[in-house]
Design a protein around this motif. Structure first.
Motif, PDB file in Angstrom:
ATOM      1  N   ASP A 165      12.125   7.887   4.655  1.00 53.99           N
ATOM      2  CA  ASP A 165      10.803   7.784   5.281  1.00 53.99           C
ATOM      3  C   ASP A 165       9.862   7.104   4.285  1.00 53.99           C
ATOM      4  OD1 ASP A 165       8.237   8.176   6.289  1.00 53.99           O
ATOM      5  OD2 ASP A 165       8.728  10.106   7.176  1.00 53.99           O
ATOM      6  N   VAL A 166       9.520   5.855   4.554  1.00 53.61           N
ATOM      7  CA  VAL A 166       8.719   5.091   3.591  1.00 53.61           C
ATOM      8  C   VAL A 166       7.327   5.688   3.403  1.00 53.61           C
ATOM      9  CG1 VAL A 166       9.941   2.922   3.981  1.00 53.61           C
ATOM     10  CG2 VAL A 166       7.983   3.500   5.425  1.00 53.61           C
ATOM     11  N   LYS A 167       6.798   6.293   4.446  1.00 48.09           N
ATOM     12  CA  LYS A 167       5.469   6.897   4.338  1.00 48.09           C
ATOM     13  C   LYS A 167       5.505   8.096   3.387  1.00 48.09           C
ATOM     14  CE  LYS A 167       1.543   8.348   7.156  1.00 48.09           C
ATOM     15  NZ  LYS A 167       1.035   8.560   8.541  1.00 48.09           N
ATOM     16  N   ALA A 168       6.534   8.934   3.505  1.00 48.20           N
ATOM     17  CA  ALA A 168       6.657  10.108   2.639  1.00 48.20           C
ATOM     18  C   ALA A 168       6.892   9.685   1.192  1.00 48.20           C
ATOM     19  CB  ALA A 168       7.806  10.991   3.120  1.00 48.20           C
ATOM     20  N   VAL A 169       7.768   8.700   0.991  1.00 44.56           N
ATOM     21  CA  VAL A 169       8.047   8.216  -0.364  1.00 44.56           C
ATOM     22  C   VAL A 169       6.808   7.586  -0.975  1.00 44.56           C
ATOM     23  CG1 VAL A 169       9.417   6.601  -1.729  1.00 44.56           C
ATOM     24  CG2 VAL A 169      10.497   7.907   0.110  1.00 44.56           C
ATOM     25  N   VAL A 269      13.331   0.553   7.755  1.00 47.04           N
ATOM     26  CA  VAL A 269      13.067  -0.361   8.879  1.00 47.04           C
ATOM     27  C   VAL A 269      11.625  -0.845   8.891  1.00 47.04           C
ATOM     28  CG1 VAL A 269      14.871   0.672  10.300  1.00 47.04           C
ATOM     29  CG2 VAL A 269      12.545   1.598  10.395  1.00 47.04           C
ATOM     30  N   GLN A 270      10.810  -0.345   7.976  1.00 43.33           N
ATOM     31  CA  GLN A 270       9.423  -0.781   7.903  1.00 43.33           C
ATOM     32  C   GLN A 270       8.937  -0.671   6.470  1.00 43.33           C
ATOM     33  OE1 GLN A 270       7.193   1.864  10.396  1.00 43.33           O
ATOM     34  NE2 GLN A 270       7.446   3.619   9.064  1.00 43.33           N
ATOM     35  N   SER A 271       7.753  -1.226   6.221  1.00 44.75           N
ATOM     36  CA  SER A 271       7.161  -1.183   4.888  1.00 44.75           C
ATOM     37  C   SER A 271       5.876  -0.371   4.914  1.00 44.75           C
ATOM     38  CB  SER A 271       6.870  -2.607   4.388  1.00 44.75           C
ATOM     39  OG  SER A 271       8.057  -3.364   4.308  1.00 44.75           O
ATOM     40  N   GLU A 272       5.480   0.097   3.770  1.00 43.27           N
ATOM     41  CA  GLU A 272       4.261   0.901   3.644  1.00 43.27           C
ATOM     42  C   GLU A 272       3.453   0.362   2.465  1.00 43.27           C
ATOM     43  OE1 GLU A 272       1.786   4.371   4.617  1.00 43.27           O
ATOM     44  OE2 GLU A 272       3.466   3.401   5.657  1.00 43.27           O
ATOM     45  N   ILE A 273       2.175   0.114   2.691  1.00 42.81           N
ATOM     46  CA  ILE A 273       1.278  -0.344   1.634  1.00 42.81           C
ATOM     47  C   ILE A 273       0.223   0.725   1.413  1.00 42.81           C
ATOM     48  CG2 ILE A 273      -0.377  -2.096   0.910  1.00 42.81           C
ATOM     49  CD1 ILE A 273       1.106  -4.086   2.675  1.00 42.81           C
ATOM     50  N   SER A 274       0.092   1.198   0.195  1.00 41.68           N
ATOM     51  CA  SER A 274      -0.863   2.253  -0.133  1.00 41.68           C
ATOM     52  C   SER A 274      -1.798   1.754  -1.227  1.00 41.68           C
ATOM     53  CB  SER A 274      -0.121   3.509  -0.608  1.00 41.68           C
ATOM     54  OG  SER A 274      -1.038   4.505  -1.000  1.00 41.68           O
ATOM     55  N   VAL A 275      -3.096   1.874  -0.975  1.00 42.55           N
ATOM     56  CA  VAL A 275      -4.110   1.492  -1.956  1.00 42.55           C
ATOM     57  C   VAL A 275      -4.823   2.756  -2.408  1.00 42.55           C
ATOM     58  CG1 VAL A 275      -6.169   0.118  -2.411  1.00 42.55           C
ATOM     59  CG2 VAL A 275      -4.411  -0.753  -0.854  1.00 42.55           C
ATOM     60  N   MET A 276      -4.875   2.999  -3.692  1.00 45.27           N
ATOM     61  CA  MET A 276      -5.414   4.250  -4.236  1.00 45.27           C
ATOM     62  C   MET A 276      -6.562   3.955  -5.185  1.00 45.27           C
ATOM     63  SD  MET A 276      -4.827   7.568  -4.131  1.00 45.27           S
ATOM     64  CE  MET A 276      -4.866   9.114  -5.021  1.00 45.27           C
ATOM     65  N   ASN A 277      -7.673   4.637  -4.962  1.00 43.40           N
ATOM     66  CA  ASN A 277      -8.802   4.581  -5.881  1.00 43.40           C
ATOM     67  C   ASN A 277      -9.305   6.006  -6.053  1.00 43.40           C
ATOM     68  OD1 ASN A 277     -10.874   3.015  -7.406  1.00 43.40           O
ATOM     69  ND2 ASN A 277     -12.237   3.979  -5.929  1.00 43.40           N
ATOM     70  N   ILE A 278      -9.323   6.504  -7.265  1.00 35.69           N
ATOM     71  CA  ILE A 278      -9.638   7.911  -7.512  1.00 35.69           C
ATOM     72  C   ILE A 278     -11.145   8.122  -7.577  1.00 35.69           C
ATOM     73  CG2 ILE A 278      -9.349   9.846  -9.093  1.00 35.69           C
ATOM     74  CD1 ILE A 278      -6.756   8.540 -10.017  1.00 35.69           C
ATOM     75  N   THR A 279     -11.633   8.971  -6.695  1.00 34.90           N
ATOM     76  CA  THR A 279     -13.045   9.347  -6.684  1.00 34.90           C
ATOM     77  C   THR A 279     -13.148  10.849  -6.491  1.00 34.90           C
ATOM     78  OG1 THR A 279     -13.656   7.221  -5.682  1.00 34.90           O
ATOM     79  CG2 THR A 279     -15.283   8.991  -5.580  1.00 34.90           C
ATOM     80  N   ASN A 280     -13.770  11.521  -7.413  1.00 31.23           N
ATOM     81  CA  ASN A 280     -13.904  12.973  -7.324  1.00 31.23           C
ATOM     82  C   ASN A 280     -15.116  13.311  -6.452  1.00 31.23           C
ATOM     83  OD1 ASN A 280     -13.526  15.687  -7.726  1.00 31.23           O
ATOM     84  ND2 ASN A 280     -14.556  15.729  -9.696  1.00 31.23           N
TER      85      ASN A 280
END
Length: 322
Positions: A165-169, A269-280
């Protein structure tokens, strides 16, 4: 013949006008008014804070028990709280799992349990019994080796199903890189870590963290404050007082330069792109709800990063009344 032509032309113009009207965006109606009832509150000797909002419009009631502990890392036994969530509410010391679930179904109620609390809802004519069942399940859980083995197998099976599961990974890798594996937000459950958890670990976690020192019971619906106060006091006063251990972690910082990481999953079967910016960003910050709105405009699916333990249920209710 001319009459027929005129008639057809009139129908065409009418259809065109209707189509043009349908293509126009409807004007928004007036914004709904949100009325949050002012809660009546009291605190039990063990530290449990109770907030009651009477609402007699519908014959329904809801109970929400939240244990607002600070997040903590579980290390080599990551998954012990997941096991607690899976086992709590599966029968009590006074009623079997089967009879417990049968009575909930008979009442047409909903009762759920988790490592950080419980919730229940249903018709107000059954409100007392719903609260009794919720309190019994939360305060008198029945931890058996048989149930432990069953829930452990389910969690491991779920982990195996997420391997492709690409989303979970992506979620695991993103949090691990951003926070670090020793941070509560960066560690994740693996088959190895869940195999390190024992039944005694689950019991110890329950007695350590499932305590009333920083707990809130929110009651909303068709109830009378005077009556519900007596009922809550009777059911929850026996809950042994205590507070979870105080832990703190250093705030992670964004990387100095943009960092791009790849995880090769050729069988996906699909790709996942995750963009992370840490803001408290905490719920009590003025920008919190503006950030939620901005996220929806950007397409949704993103939530401002915050540590919920720094914002109590009481603070949230106070914020809504501003």
């Amino acid at each position: 013949m001319k009459k027929v032509i005129y008639l057809l032309a009139g129908l065409f113009l009418s259809a065109s006008a209707v189509q043009a009207q349908n293509n126009q965006m409807p004007k928004p109606g007036p914004a709904p008014t949100v009325n949050v009832g002012e809660p009546e509150t009291f605190t039990l000797k063990n530290g449990l804070k109770v907030l009651v909002v009477e609402n007699h419009k519908l014959p329904r009631v809801s109970y929400t028990l939240t244990i607002d502990n600070a997040p903590y890392a579980e290390g080599e036994k990551k998954g012990v709280s997941d096991m607690l969530s899976a086992m709590i509410g599966e029968g009590t010391k006074s009623i079997s799992k089967e009879k417990f679930n049968e009575e909930i179904d008979f009442l047409g109620a909903n009762i759920y349990f988790r490592a950080s609390g419980a919730s229940g809802s249903g018709l107000s004519k059954y409100s007392d019994r719903i609260l009794e069942l919720m309190a019994d399940g939360a305060l008198n859980p029945l931890f058996t080796q048989e149930e432990f083995d069953k829930q452990k197998a389910k969690i491991i099976e779920g982990l195996k199903s997420e391997e492709k599961d690409v989303k979970a990974v992506s979620s695991r890798v993103t949090n691990a890189l951003a926070y670090g594996l020793k941070h509560p937000n960066g560690e994740y459950v693996t088959e190895k870590s869940i195999n390190n958890v024992t039944l005694e670990d689950v019991k110890q976690n329950y007695h350590t963290y499932f305590v009333p020192g920083n707990a809130y019971l929110v009651i909303v619906g068709d109830v009378k404050f005077k009556n519900i106060k007596k009922k809550v006091s009777k059911l929850f006063s026996s809950w042994e007082s205590g507070a979870a251990p105080s832990v703190s972690y250093s705030d992670p910082k964004d990387v100095q330069y943009t960092q791009v990481n790849f995880v090769d999953m050729p069988n996906a079967v699909q790709s996942e792109i995750s963009v992370m910016n840490i803001t408290n960003l905490k719920m009590t910050d003025k920008e919190y709800f503006a950030a939620l709105l901005a996220n929806q405009i950007l397409g949704g699916g993103m939530v401002p990063t915050h540590r919920y333990a720094e914002t109590s249920t009481w603070e949230i209710l106070q914020l809504l009344h501003r």
